[in-house]
Design a protein around this motif. Sequence first.
Motif, PDB file in Angstrom:
ATOM      1  N   LEU A   1      40.707   9.749   2.759  1.00 24.80           N
ATOM      2  CA  LEU A   1      42.060  10.153   2.751  1.00 24.80           C
ATOM      3  C   LEU A   1      42.363   9.678   1.352  1.00 24.80           C
ATOM      4  N   PRO A   2      43.291  10.745   0.557  1.00 20.90           N
ATOM      5  CA  PRO A   2      43.692  10.507  -0.774  1.00 20.90           C
ATOM      6  C   PRO A   2      44.967   9.372  -0.490  1.00 20.90           C
ATOM      7  N   ALA A   3      44.704   8.591  -1.510  1.00 23.49           N
ATOM      8  CA  ALA A   3      45.907   7.646  -1.843  1.00 23.49           C
ATOM      9  C   ALA A   3      47.353   8.260  -1.944  1.00 23.49           C
TER      10      ALA A   3
ATOM     11  N   GLY B   1      47.279   2.617  -3.121  1.00 23.57           N
ATOM     12  CA  GLY B   1      46.656   1.678  -2.482  1.00 23.57           C
ATOM     13  C   GLY B   1      47.036   0.408  -2.286  1.00 23.57           C
ATOM     14  N   GLY B   2      48.499   0.640  -1.717  1.00 27.50           N
ATOM     15  CA  GLY B   2      49.072  -0.803  -1.506  1.00 27.50           C
ATOM     16  C   GLY B   2      48.743  -1.077  -0.245  1.00 27.50           C
ATOM     17  N   ALA B   3      49.189  -2.572   0.360  1.00 28.78           N
ATOM     18  CA  ALA B   3      48.703  -3.062   1.519  1.00 28.78           C
ATOM     19  C   ALA B   3      49.208  -2.111   2.672  1.00 28.78           C
TER      20      ALA B   3
ATOM     21  N   ARG C   1      42.244   0.316   6.951  1.00 30.37           N
ATOM     22  CA  ARG C   1      43.042   0.105   6.289  1.00 30.37           C
ATOM     23  C   ARG C   1      42.665  -0.988   5.488  1.00 30.37           C
ATOM     24  N   GLN C   2      43.483  -1.248   4.277  1.00 28.86           N
ATOM     25  CA  GLN C   2      42.940  -1.978   3.564  1.00 28.86           C
ATOM     26  C   GLN C   2      42.833  -3.469   4.269  1.00 28.86           C
TER      27      GLN C   2
END
Length: 118
Positions: free
Chosen positions: A54-56, A62-64, A89-90
């Motif tokens: 998935l593109p940011a 790229g946040g939390a 997720r991150q």
Amino acid sequence: MDTVGHPGSRVRTVHPERTARRERDRIRAGLLLRAPGLERRIVETSSGSLLVRLPAPPTAAGGAGSVDGIEIGRLPDRGRASWVVVVRRQDRASVRRCATVEQVVRSALIGLRSARAA
């Protein structure tokens, strides 16, 4: 490789890796049928799972909590393997076990929709 037979029927050999490959191809086809724009974002990993990159989002960068990708693979479950859809997720991941190929496709598409809404 296992052998399967029923009373009165011929014994046949079952190759789990072939079955998994056919199911994985059906999952990919189902995703592309419902979301053709995924064609360039679906890749097969070295373990044989499918990864939808998935593109940011431009604002999140790229946040939390942003979704990194959706991975579709098989996990052992009581001596057998079942399909799972993992929304990564991150900071965490959610795992959905699926009983059918169609359920895998629906779960992946739900994960994609939630990623767009986030």
